[in-house]
Design a protein around this motif. Sequence first.
Motif, PDB file in Angstrom:
ATOM      1  N   GLY A  69      20.836  49.046  47.099  1.00 41.58           N
ATOM      2  CA  GLY A  69      21.660  48.510  46.024  1.00 41.58           C
ATOM      3  C   GLY A  69      22.096  47.083  46.292  1.00 41.58           C
ATOM      4  O   GLY A  69      21.367  46.286  46.888  1.00 41.58           O
ATOM      5  N   GLN A  94      19.772  44.590  35.323  1.00 42.20           N
ATOM      6  CA  GLN A  94      18.884  45.297  36.233  1.00 42.20           C
ATOM      7  C   GLN A  94      19.497  45.675  37.577  1.00 42.20           C
ATOM      8  O   GLN A  94      18.896  46.432  38.325  1.00 42.20           O
ATOM      9  CB  GLN A  94      17.621  44.470  36.489  1.00 42.20           C
ATOM     10  N   GLY A  95      20.679  45.153  37.910  1.00 39.61           N
ATOM     11  CA  GLY A  95      21.217  45.349  39.266  1.00 39.61           C
ATOM     12  C   GLY A  95      21.326  46.802  39.668  1.00 39.61           C
ATOM     13  O   GLY A  95      20.776  47.231  40.685  1.00 39.61           O
ATOM     14  N   PRO A 146      30.089  45.047  54.497  1.00 40.40           N
ATOM     15  CA  PRO A 146      30.528  44.885  55.891  1.00 40.40           C
ATOM     16  C   PRO A 146      29.568  45.561  56.871  1.00 40.40           C
ATOM     17  O   PRO A 146      29.421  45.095  58.006  1.00 40.40           O
ATOM     18  CB  PRO A 146      31.893  45.588  55.937  1.00 40.40           C
ATOM     19  N   ASN A 165      20.053  49.328  38.101  1.00 40.89           N
ATOM     20  CA  ASN A 165      18.746  49.979  37.937  1.00 40.89           C
ATOM     21  C   ASN A 165      17.857  49.782  39.160  1.00 40.89           C
ATOM     22  O   ASN A 165      17.157  50.702  39.581  1.00 40.89           O
ATOM     23  CB  ASN A 165      18.062  49.452  36.677  1.00 40.89           C
ATOM     24  N   VAL A 205      29.257  40.649  27.785  1.00 43.48           N
ATOM     25  CA  VAL A 205      29.112  39.902  29.034  1.00 43.48           C
ATOM     26  C   VAL A 205      28.911  38.451  28.633  1.00 43.48           C
ATOM     27  O   VAL A 205      27.898  38.084  28.044  1.00 43.48           O
ATOM     28  CB  VAL A 205      27.915  40.381  29.886  1.00 43.48           C
ATOM     29  N   TYR A 259      33.497  38.164  36.959  1.00 42.02           N
ATOM     30  CA  TYR A 259      32.634  38.403  38.123  1.00 42.02           C
ATOM     31  C   TYR A 259      31.850  37.140  38.449  1.00 42.02           C
ATOM     32  O   TYR A 259      31.026  36.712  37.624  1.00 42.02           O
ATOM     33  CB  TYR A 259      31.637  39.529  37.832  1.00 42.02           C
ATOM     34  N   ASP A 273      33.916  56.104  51.235  1.00 41.71           N
ATOM     35  CA  ASP A 273      34.306  54.916  50.475  1.00 41.71           C
ATOM     36  C   ASP A 273      35.746  54.572  50.826  1.00 41.71           C
ATOM     37  O   ASP A 273      36.559  55.461  51.059  1.00 41.71           O
ATOM     38  CB  ASP A 273      34.161  55.140  48.966  1.00 41.71           C
ATOM     39  N   THR A 274      36.025  53.257  50.858  1.00 43.77           N
ATOM     40  CA  THR A 274      37.384  52.828  51.192  1.00 43.77           C
ATOM     41  C   THR A 274      38.365  53.138  50.065  1.00 43.77           C
ATOM     42  O   THR A 274      39.567  53.161  50.278  1.00 43.77           O
ATOM     43  CB  THR A 274      37.417  51.305  51.450  1.00 43.77           C
ATOM     44  N   GLU A 275      37.823  53.328  48.866  1.00 42.70           N
ATOM     45  CA  GLU A 275      38.701  53.565  47.716  1.00 42.70           C
ATOM     46  C   GLU A 275      38.838  55.055  47.432  1.00 42.70           C
ATOM     47  O   GLU A 275      37.893  55.825  47.603  1.00 42.70           O
ATOM     48  CB  GLU A 275      38.128  52.887  46.460  1.00 42.70           C
ATOM     49  N   ALA A 330      25.568  51.131  51.480  1.00 44.78           N
ATOM     50  CA  ALA A 330      25.610  51.045  50.015  1.00 44.78           C
ATOM     51  C   ALA A 330      26.961  50.450  49.647  1.00 44.78           C
ATOM     52  O   ALA A 330      27.588  50.831  48.674  1.00 44.78           O
ATOM     53  CB  ALA A 330      25.424  52.424  49.391  1.00 44.78           C
ATOM     54  N   ARG A 386      33.193  47.013  33.332  1.00 41.23           N
ATOM     55  CA  ARG A 386      31.821  46.770  32.912  1.00 41.23           C
ATOM     56  C   ARG A 386      31.194  48.008  32.271  1.00 41.23           C
ATOM     57  O   ARG A 386      31.639  49.128  32.469  1.00 41.23           O
ATOM     58  CB  ARG A 386      30.963  46.385  34.121  1.00 41.23           C
ATOM     59  N   PRO A 441      23.119  39.238  36.089  1.00 41.90           N
ATOM     60  CA  PRO A 441      23.108  40.394  35.175  1.00 41.90           C
ATOM     61  C   PRO A 441      22.317  40.154  33.894  1.00 41.90           C
ATOM     62  O   PRO A 441      22.284  41.014  33.026  1.00 41.90           O
ATOM     63  CB  PRO A 441      24.593  40.626  34.876  1.00 41.90           C
ATOM     64  N   LEU A 485      38.609  54.363  41.641  1.00 39.84           N
ATOM     65  CA  LEU A 485      37.326  53.851  41.164  1.00 39.84           C
ATOM     66  C   LEU A 485      37.106  54.115  39.677  1.00 39.84           C
ATOM     67  O   LEU A 485      36.401  53.371  39.012  1.00 39.84           O
ATOM     68  CB  LEU A 485      36.164  54.473  41.964  1.00 39.84           C
ATOM     69  N   GLY A 498      29.746  53.794  45.622  1.00 44.77           N
ATOM     70  CA  GLY A 498      29.682  53.199  44.284  1.00 44.77           C
ATOM     71  C   GLY A 498      28.601  53.873  43.455  1.00 44.77           C
ATOM     72  O   GLY A 498      28.197  55.009  43.724  1.00 44.77           O
ATOM     73  N   LEU A 499      28.116  53.157  42.458  1.00 42.60           N
ATOM     74  CA  LEU A 499      27.125  53.735  41.553  1.00 42.60           C
ATOM     75  C   LEU A 499      25.864  54.137  42.312  1.00 42.60           C
ATOM     76  O   LEU A 499      25.262  55.172  42.049  1.00 42.60           O
ATOM     77  CB  LEU A 499      26.775  52.716  40.463  1.00 42.60           C
TER      78      LEU A 499
HETATM   79  C1  LIG Z   1      28.894  41.344  34.749  1.00 42.43           C
HETATM   80  C2  LIG Z   1      27.922  42.307  35.307  1.00 42.43           C
HETATM   81  C3  LIG Z   1      27.173  43.110  34.462  1.00 42.43           C
HETATM   82  C4  LIG Z   1      26.228  43.993  34.951  1.00 42.43           C
HETATM   83  N1  LIG Z   1      25.482  44.737  34.097  1.00 42.43           N
HETATM   84  C5  LIG Z   1      24.527  45.566  34.564  1.00 42.43           C
HETATM   85  C6  LIG Z   1      23.719  46.349  33.690  1.00 42.43           C
HETATM   86  O1  LIG Z   1      23.864  46.305  32.479  1.00 42.43           O
HETATM   87  N2  LIG Z   1      22.749  47.153  34.222  1.00 42.43           N
HETATM   88  C7  LIG Z   1      22.548  47.212  35.551  1.00 42.43           C
HETATM   89  O2  LIG Z   1      21.649  47.945  35.999  1.00 42.43           O
HETATM   90  N3  LIG Z   1      23.318  46.497  36.428  1.00 42.43           N
HETATM   91  C8  LIG Z   1      24.284  45.674  35.958  1.00 42.43           C
HETATM   92  N4  LIG Z   1      25.055  44.957  36.835  1.00 42.43           N
HETATM   93  C9  LIG Z   1      24.857  45.115  38.281  1.00 42.43           C
HETATM   94  C10 LIG Z   1      25.530  46.392  38.818  1.00 42.43           C
HETATM   95  O3  LIG Z   1      26.855  46.469  38.412  1.00 42.43           O
HETATM   96  C11 LIG Z   1      25.462  46.435  40.344  1.00 42.43           C
HETATM   97  O4  LIG Z   1      24.144  46.200  40.731  1.00 42.43           O
HETATM   98  C12 LIG Z   1      25.890  47.814  40.871  1.00 42.43           C
HETATM   99  O5  LIG Z   1      27.245  48.047  40.603  1.00 42.43           O
HETATM  100  C13 LIG Z   1      25.658  47.918  42.368  1.00 42.43           C
HETATM  101  O6  LIG Z   1      26.120  49.148  42.847  1.00 42.43           O
HETATM  102  P1  LIG Z   1      26.340  49.423  44.389  1.00 42.43           P
HETATM  103  O7  LIG Z   1      26.749  50.856  44.464  1.00 42.43           O
HETATM  104  O8  LIG Z   1      25.183  48.947  45.162  1.00 42.43           O
HETATM  105  O9  LIG Z   1      27.526  48.479  44.833  1.00 42.43           O
HETATM  106  P2  LIG Z   1      29.035  48.488  44.350  1.00 42.43           P
HETATM  107  O10 LIG Z   1      29.140  48.939  42.938  1.00 42.43           O
HETATM  108  O11 LIG Z   1      29.571  47.163  44.725  1.00 42.43           O
HETATM  109  O12 LIG Z   1      29.711  49.610  45.238  1.00 42.43           O
HETATM  110  C14 LIG Z   1      30.046  49.425  46.587  1.00 42.43           C
HETATM  111  C15 LIG Z   1      31.038  50.493  47.001  1.00 42.43           C
HETATM  112  O13 LIG Z   1      31.253  50.386  48.405  1.00 42.43           O
HETATM  113  C16 LIG Z   1      32.619  50.528  48.685  1.00 42.43           C
HETATM  114  N5  LIG Z   1      32.872  49.817  49.948  1.00 42.43           N
HETATM  115  C17 LIG Z   1      32.893  48.501  50.178  1.00 42.43           C
HETATM  116  N6  LIG Z   1      33.110  48.264  51.477  1.00 42.43           N
HETATM  117  C18 LIG Z   1      33.208  49.451  52.095  1.00 42.43           C
HETATM  118  C19 LIG Z   1      33.426  49.863  53.452  1.00 42.43           C
HETATM  119  N7  LIG Z   1      33.579  48.997  54.433  1.00 42.43           N
HETATM  120  N8  LIG Z   1      33.468  51.188  53.727  1.00 42.43           N
HETATM  121  C20 LIG Z   1      33.298  52.091  52.742  1.00 42.43           C
HETATM  122  N9  LIG Z   1      33.104  51.752  51.451  1.00 42.43           N
HETATM  123  C21 LIG Z   1      33.056  50.453  51.126  1.00 42.43           C
HETATM  124  C22 LIG Z   1      33.327  49.955  47.489  1.00 42.43           C
HETATM  125  O14 LIG Z   1      34.626  50.497  47.344  1.00 42.43           O
HETATM  126  C23 LIG Z   1      32.402  50.372  46.338  1.00 42.43           C
HETATM  127  O15 LIG Z   1      32.771  51.614  45.794  1.00 42.43           O
HETATM  128  C24 LIG Z   1      26.022  44.075  36.350  1.00 42.43           C
HETATM  129  C25 LIG Z   1      26.788  43.282  37.212  1.00 42.43           C
HETATM  130  C26 LIG Z   1      27.716  42.404  36.702  1.00 42.43           C
HETATM  131  C27 LIG Z   1      28.503  41.561  37.649  1.00 42.43           C
END
Ligand SMILES: Cc1cc2nc3c(=O)[nH]c(=O)nc-3n(C[C@H](O)[C@H](O)[C@H](O)COP(=O)(O)OP(=O)(O)OC[C@H]3O[C@@H](n4cnc5c(N)ncnc54)[C@H](O)[C@@H]3O)c2cc1C
Lengths: 247, 416
Positions: free
Chosen positions: B302, B314-315, B179, B317, B240, B283, B41-43, B173, B56, B310, B48, B20-21
């Motif tokens: 992350g 900051q999530g 999981p 970030n 949002v 969400y 990544d599973t996707e 991540a 978002r 939200p 994605l 993800g991000l």
């Molecule tokens: C409404 C909303 C608004 C937001 N606005 C902001 C904002 O303005 N600024 C900000 O900083 N944050 C914001 N956030 C928070 C931010 O979106 C998240 O903190 C961020 O997306 C987290 O990223 P991540 O990569 O940790 O997790 P995710 O984005 O959840 O990525 C996880 C990845 O793991 C993959 N995955 C899952 N399980 C498995 C597996 N078993 N094997 C392999 N891959 C797997 C998924 O496919 C996915 O691609 C917001 C959140 C929400 C809900």
Amino acid sequence: MSAISTASPEETAKFAAMADSWWDPEGKFKPLHKFNPLRIGYVRDRLAEHFGRTDRLEGETPFEGLRLLDVGCGGGLIAEPMARLGFDVTAIDAGEKNVKIAALHAEQSGVKVDYRHCLPEDLAEEGKTYDVVLILEVVEHVADLAHFLQSVGRMVRPGGALIAATLNRTAKSLVMAKFGAEYVVRWLPRGTHDWRKFVKPSELTDHMRHAGLTPGEVKGMTYHPFADSWEMTGDLSMNYIMFATKP
Amino acid sequence: MPQTHPAPPLDVDVLIVGGGLVGGTLAAALAQDGVSTALIDTEDPATLTAPAHDGRASAIALAGQKVFAGTGIWPHMAGHTQPIEDIRVSDGPSLLFLHYDHRQIGTEPLGHMAENRIIREAIHARLKELEAAGKPLAWLAPARVAEIRREAGGARARLDDGRTLTARLVVAADGRGSPTRTAAGIGVRKYDYHQTGIVLTIGHEKPHQGCAFEHFLPAGPFAVLPLPDDPTEGHRSSLVWTERSRLAPAILKLPDDAFQAELESRIGDFLGAVRPLGPRFGYPLSLQHAAAYHARRLVLVGDAAHGMHPIAGQGMNMGLRDIAALAQVVVDSHRLGLDVGGAQVITDYVRWRRFDNMLMLAVTDGLNRLFSNDMALLRTARDLGMAAVDKWPDLKRLFMRHAMGQTGTLPRLMRG
Ligand SMILES: Cc1cc2nc3c(=O)[nH]c(=O)nc-3n(C[C@H](O)[C@H](O)[C@H](O)COP(=O)(O)OP(=O)(O)OC[C@H]3O[C@@H](n4cnc5c(N)ncnc54)[C@H](O)[C@@H]3O)c2cc1C
């Protein structure tokens, strides 16, 4: 041949437990783990300069193709990183246990190091030579320093390098060793931190010259107790590290 | 028939589960510095970045932008971001405004808005660039981890398709539901806000002039965040809309005209006529924090480690802060030939991040509780508080710097 292949399963388990403690950064060798990055960084940078590999430092294995001997390898805290940086590493220790622990740990970690339980003079007898020989935190344990340096000096190939690190014999180190500053006492096996065996830089350079080496840069490694961190300095009163080459 | 031998395991320094991000950015940070990395990544990457996957947009704080710049991702999205020049906070009917203007702390904008789709595309472009440059990166997607065995010397992962990998360090991540975290037996402390974030992009008549609006309504914060103009859709913003979870499904399913009316009543008329662009997303919002950030040969980053409200944007970030710190301790130990999954690296990372994250979770949680409330007393207190912050430039500057992610010990990647 692997140094552990002849050990029994019970013995292997025992050594595995000891390896865990050697390699636990919060365990009984904590001071050594804290200190390790500084000396490795120095060794890496000086050797990269010496062998013209500086531009390869960002790559995977900057020292590929060079042979390194680590004398007094202990649990392998230097030998393993050196192998990951690309050296073809032979590591020896006079303690049989250390060698077994180190070999087991390297095997678990998937790192290739040729560990041997022997003395440097044994290898020197075999006529082995290396691009690099490291004697880090060992000369203070050696009975006959002149003889020791003769043996290791013989194994540095012409154009190669030797790096030594040890503790200076000063009033400060006497106080530290006697009154048990944890970082001095704890990394030396019990009963071996005999201040009289600490070595002055001038003594080390003399022995090096007799062994046909050319001593170069000397740097101090200074511990800051309150920050619990180490730094390269010009202060040689405690730990120091010396770079030498063989013409 | 000749016997088929299984392929030898792919051996890497770091295995990142979740692209993800946060996980994707970490892969770029490590691979560009020569740390061999596998990203799973599973996707499918194309899924994605599809418009229906994630509607978002994210507010990227200055420090987060530096991480994207330092990992070579920013140039791939720079043309598609909207600087936030100004933040206006209003508190429902009392109409007291807290006004954050970036000119009060310097000339840089307060942050940038970018659609998540754009950020993902930029990350993917950078990963492809690194692969093409021969950097040690194996990007395996779609692929799923069937099992990870973490042992003293390293970890061994088996994928659903039978492939195996060995790594010194595994990084979870994989998001809120991680999981990998569950399989490692690491629990989470969770608090459900009973709020849902309704997210969509809107088009509007008047330009937003780079201003982000946050209205604190009784159901929760309602934010209108500026997006760059679109050649066909014109002026755009990302919404949002925090709503009680009980009501959210009905709102998400409202017919277009009714939904439009609800929108207008909440936004007011400062943007002129507004219209929804594209689908609505919901969400569920919760606060969660992993009981630990690590286990043998494993660290969490992350959302897998921390999920927050939200409200303060900051999530992601905070996730970028995690990976900037992790990349630094991993790269430093890799350059010394030390074990990148050893206890020292793991301890250094956890010490660096856990406290900082706990602080941020508490702040965002407190903000939401304070503002999602209709009690007269609390209301007065917070009106006075906001007015005080507005009138006290030093305090405000501190708040703003924190929102921009510029407090605390910064990893190299965040210093730019
Ligand atoms: C409404 C909303 C608004 C937001 N606005 C902001 C904002 O303005 N600024 C900000 O900083 N944050 C914001 N956030 C928070 C931010 O979106 C998240 O903190 C961020 O997306 C987290 O990223 P991540 O990569 O940790 O997790 P995710 O984005 O959840 O990525 C996880 C990845 O793991 C993959 N995955 C899952 N399980 C498995 C597996 N078993 N094997 C392999 N891959 C797997 C998924 O496919 C996915 O691609 C917001 C959140 C929400 C809900």
